[in-house]
Motif scaffolding. Structure first.
Motif, PDB file in Angstrom:
ATOM      1  N   ASP A   8       0.826  -1.222   0.000  1.00  0.00           N
ATOM      2  CA  ASP A   8       0.000   0.000   0.000  1.00  0.00           C
ATOM      3  C   ASP A   8       0.857   1.267   0.000  1.00  0.00           C
ATOM      4  O   ASP A   8       0.595   2.217   0.751  1.00  0.00           O
ATOM      5  CB  ASP A   8      -0.929   0.007   1.211  1.00  0.00           C
ATOM      6  CG  ASP A   8      -1.911  -1.161   1.191  1.00  0.00           C
ATOM      7  OD1 ASP A   8      -2.271  -1.601   0.093  1.00  0.00           O
ATOM      8  OD2 ASP A   8      -2.294  -1.635   2.277  1.00  0.00           O
ATOM      9  N   LEU A   9       1.857   1.291  -0.861  1.00  0.00           N
ATOM     10  CA  LEU A   9       2.818   2.390  -0.883  1.00  0.00           C
ATOM     11  C   LEU A   9       2.204   3.623  -1.547  1.00  0.00           C
ATOM     12  O   LEU A   9       1.704   3.556  -2.672  1.00  0.00           O
ATOM     13  CB  LEU A   9       4.072   1.955  -1.635  1.00  0.00           C
ATOM     14  CG  LEU A   9       5.289   2.869  -1.577  1.00  0.00           C
ATOM     15  CD1 LEU A   9       5.815   2.962  -0.143  1.00  0.00           C
ATOM     16  CD2 LEU A   9       6.381   2.341  -2.503  1.00  0.00           C
ATOM     17  N   VAL A  10       2.270   4.744  -0.838  1.00  0.00           N
ATOM     18  CA  VAL A  10       1.789   6.022  -1.364  1.00  0.00           C
ATOM     19  C   VAL A  10       2.910   7.043  -1.236  1.00  0.00           C
ATOM     20  O   VAL A  10       3.481   7.213  -0.152  1.00  0.00           O
ATOM     21  CB  VAL A  10       0.543   6.523  -0.611  1.00  0.00           C
ATOM     22  CG1 VAL A  10       0.134   7.908  -1.117  1.00  0.00           C
ATOM     23  CG2 VAL A  10      -0.604   5.537  -0.763  1.00  0.00           C
ATOM     24  N   VAL A  11       3.239   7.706  -2.342  1.00  0.00           N
ATOM     25  CA  VAL A  11       4.269   8.750  -2.338  1.00  0.00           C
ATOM     26  C   VAL A  11       3.656  10.017  -2.925  1.00  0.00           C
ATOM     27  O   VAL A  11       3.091  10.002  -4.021  1.00  0.00           O
ATOM     28  CB  VAL A  11       5.505   8.338  -3.155  1.00  0.00           C
ATOM     29  CG1 VAL A  11       6.521   9.485  -3.195  1.00  0.00           C
ATOM     30  CG2 VAL A  11       6.149   7.082  -2.577  1.00  0.00           C
ATOM     31  N   VAL A  53      13.069   8.287  -1.341  1.00  0.00           N
ATOM     32  CA  VAL A  53      11.980   9.229  -1.100  1.00  0.00           C
ATOM     33  C   VAL A  53      11.121   8.655   0.024  1.00  0.00           C
ATOM     34  O   VAL A  53      10.940   7.454   0.124  1.00  0.00           O
ATOM     35  CB  VAL A  53      11.118   9.491  -2.360  1.00  0.00           C
ATOM     36  CG1 VAL A  53      11.917  10.206  -3.419  1.00  0.00           C
ATOM     37  CG2 VAL A  53      10.540   8.200  -2.918  1.00  0.00           C
ATOM     38  N   ARG A  54      10.610   9.543   0.856  1.00  0.00           N
ATOM     39  CA  ARG A  54       9.832   9.107   2.014  1.00  0.00           C
ATOM     40  C   ARG A  54       8.364   8.954   1.603  1.00  0.00           C
ATOM     41  O   ARG A  54       7.750   9.889   1.084  1.00  0.00           O
ATOM     42  CB  ARG A  54       9.947  10.131   3.136  1.00  0.00           C
ATOM     43  CG  ARG A  54       9.255   9.705   4.431  1.00  0.00           C
ATOM     44  CD  ARG A  54       9.348  10.817   5.462  1.00  0.00           C
ATOM     45  NE  ARG A  54      10.730  11.077   5.819  1.00  0.00           N
ATOM     46  CZ  ARG A  54      11.386  10.399   6.763  1.00  0.00           C
ATOM     47  NH1 ARG A  54      10.783   9.413   7.409  1.00  0.00           N
ATOM     48  NH2 ARG A  54      12.631  10.711   7.044  1.00  0.00           N
ATOM     49  N   ASP A  63      14.205  -7.838   2.257  1.00  0.00           N
ATOM     50  CA  ASP A  63      14.162  -9.083   3.024  1.00  0.00           C
ATOM     51  C   ASP A  63      13.190  -8.875   4.189  1.00  0.00           C
ATOM     52  O   ASP A  63      12.069  -8.451   3.961  1.00  0.00           O
ATOM     53  CB  ASP A  63      15.560  -9.502   3.463  1.00  0.00           C
ATOM     54  CG  ASP A  63      16.439  -9.882   2.255  1.00  0.00           C
ATOM     55  OD1 ASP A  63      15.888 -10.402   1.275  1.00  0.00           O
ATOM     56  OD2 ASP A  63      17.650  -9.629   2.294  1.00  0.00           O
ATOM     57  N   ASP A  64      13.617  -9.125   5.400  1.00  0.00           N
ATOM     58  CA  ASP A  64      12.711  -8.977   6.542  1.00  0.00           C
ATOM     59  C   ASP A  64      12.911  -7.661   7.293  1.00  0.00           C
ATOM     60  O   ASP A  64      12.385  -7.486   8.399  1.00  0.00           O
ATOM     61  CB  ASP A  64      12.914 -10.146   7.517  1.00  0.00           C
ATOM     62  CG  ASP A  64      12.508 -11.485   6.907  1.00  0.00           C
ATOM     63  OD1 ASP A  64      11.532 -11.493   6.134  1.00  0.00           O
ATOM     64  OD2 ASP A  64      13.169 -12.497   7.188  1.00  0.00           O
ATOM     65  N   SER A  65      13.655  -6.741   6.704  1.00  0.00           N
ATOM     66  CA  SER A  65      13.963  -5.480   7.376  1.00  0.00           C
ATOM     67  C   SER A  65      13.167  -4.335   6.767  1.00  0.00           C
ATOM     68  O   SER A  65      13.191  -4.136   5.546  1.00  0.00           O
ATOM     69  CB  SER A  65      15.461  -5.169   7.267  1.00  0.00           C
ATOM     70  OG  SER A  65      16.248  -6.197   7.837  1.00  0.00           O
ATOM     71  N   ALA A  66      12.454  -3.612   7.625  1.00  0.00           N
ATOM     72  CA  ALA A  66      11.797  -2.392   7.153  1.00  0.00           C
ATOM     73  C   ALA A  66      12.861  -1.406   6.694  1.00  0.00           C
ATOM     74  O   ALA A  66      13.886  -1.228   7.353  1.00  0.00           O
ATOM     75  CB  ALA A  66      10.962  -1.778   8.272  1.00  0.00           C
ATOM     76  N   ILE A  67      12.623  -0.775   5.550  1.00  0.00           N
ATOM     77  CA  ILE A  67      13.682   0.031   4.952  1.00  0.00           C
ATOM     78  C   ILE A  67      14.047   1.223   5.830  1.00  0.00           C
ATOM     79  O   ILE A  67      15.195   1.684   5.828  1.00  0.00           O
ATOM     80  CB  ILE A  67      13.274   0.489   3.533  1.00  0.00           C
ATOM     81  CG1 ILE A  67      14.523   0.896   2.744  1.00  0.00           C
ATOM     82  CG2 ILE A  67      12.241   1.611   3.576  1.00  0.00           C
ATOM     83  CD1 ILE A  67      14.330   0.952   1.271  1.00  0.00           C
ATOM     84  N   GLY A  68      13.098   1.681   6.651  1.00  0.00           N
ATOM     85  CA  GLY A  68      13.396   2.800   7.530  1.00  0.00           C
ATOM     86  C   GLY A  68      14.399   2.466   8.616  1.00  0.00           C
ATOM     87  O   GLY A  68      15.014   3.362   9.199  1.00  0.00           O
ATOM     88  N   GLY A  69      14.596   1.177   8.891  1.00  0.00           N
ATOM     89  CA  GLY A  69      15.548   0.759   9.902  1.00  0.00           C
ATOM     90  C   GLY A  69      16.915   0.407   9.364  1.00  0.00           C
ATOM     91  O   GLY A  69      17.798  -0.011  10.128  1.00  0.00           O
TER      92      GLY A  69
END
Length: 259
Positions: A8-11, A53-54, A63-69
């Protein structure tokens, strides 16, 4: 191997919604093409998948890591990125420019090891620019620069590669060489994602296509499932002749559809 996933990506870029509720799963061993007309959101999508971009909402995982981390170095080690239309500002030797691809693996003030140098030479060879060693990168032709920058991305040695319009400025022979290379990377187990405008190349080489329009993902599947006369008419506003010649799909735009 690397998997990239969005939900559900919204930019939003200013007032403009560039990406609207895109969910996708990109897995190793595939050459995935992202296609669509100008302004469809193709480049914004890959930048969002790389954390450049945020998003206004939604999630991206590598993989299993949220990109923000993940740190920029963590992301760079996992996913090599070839942006479109890069301008070279410094008169670096070709081999020094390509060696910048090793930066995610080096510590502060570290020097290239013999292994790093071997990886750089291998990347130059794979991109068919080994003969340009010793040349100044800013003095190369547009096509030569494009292949040198591809070599820089290959030199990262990441298990995934995202390339934004890698065929721009290349003659037909080198377009085929680059697509052969991207296909080989995918066949070797890497995830390879590329933005393309050439529908013939997309149909011939890609295992899967994501068709974007006005920020939305409107089709996702095998090339001949995505590239239909109806989808080309609705998304691109064109009529086209679509045939299969042996193993090669042929797509010939024949005209604009006028409303």
């Amino acid at each position: 191997m690397v998997t990239i996933r969005s939900r559900d990506l919204v930019v939003r870029l200013g007032r403009h919604v560039a990406i609207s509720s895109v969910s996708t799963l990109l897995e190793p061993g595939q050459l995935v093409g992202i296609i669509g007309p100008n302004g469809a959101g193709k480049s914004t999508l890959i930048r969002a998948l790389l954390g450049l971009v945020r998003p206004e909402s939604g999630d991206v995982w590598i993989d299993d890591s949220a990109i923000g981390g993940l740190s920029r170095k963590d992301i760079a080690r996992r996913v090599a990125y070839l942006p479109q239309g890069q301008t070279l500002h410094w008169p670096l030797l070709v081999e020094r420019l390509v060696a910048l691809g090793r930066m995610p693996h080096l510590g502060p003030l570290s020097r290239l090891s013999e292994q790093d140098e071997a990886i750089v030479d291998a990347a130059l060879s794979r991109a068919d620019v080994l003969h340009l060693k010793g040349r100044i990168a800013t003095e190369l032709s547009g096509g030569e620069r494009a292949r040198v920058l591809l070599a820089r991305a290959l030199a990262v040695g990441a298990p995934a590669l995202i390339a934004d319009e890698p065929l721009a400025a290349l003659d037909p022979g080198h377009q085929i060489d680059v697509m052969d290379l991207l296909k080989a990377e995918a066949r070797a187990g890497s995830l390879v994602v590329t933005v393309l405008h050439d529908l013939g190349m997309a149909a011939r080489y890609c295992d899967r296509l994501l068709l974007m329009d006005k920020g939305r993902l409107v089709a996702d599947g095998k090339p001949m499932e995505v590239l239909t006369e109806q989808s080309l008419a609705e998304v691109y506003g064109i009529s086209a002749c679509i045939e299969v010649d042996g193993d090669w799909p042929l797509i010939l735009p024949t005209g604009r559809i006028k409303n």
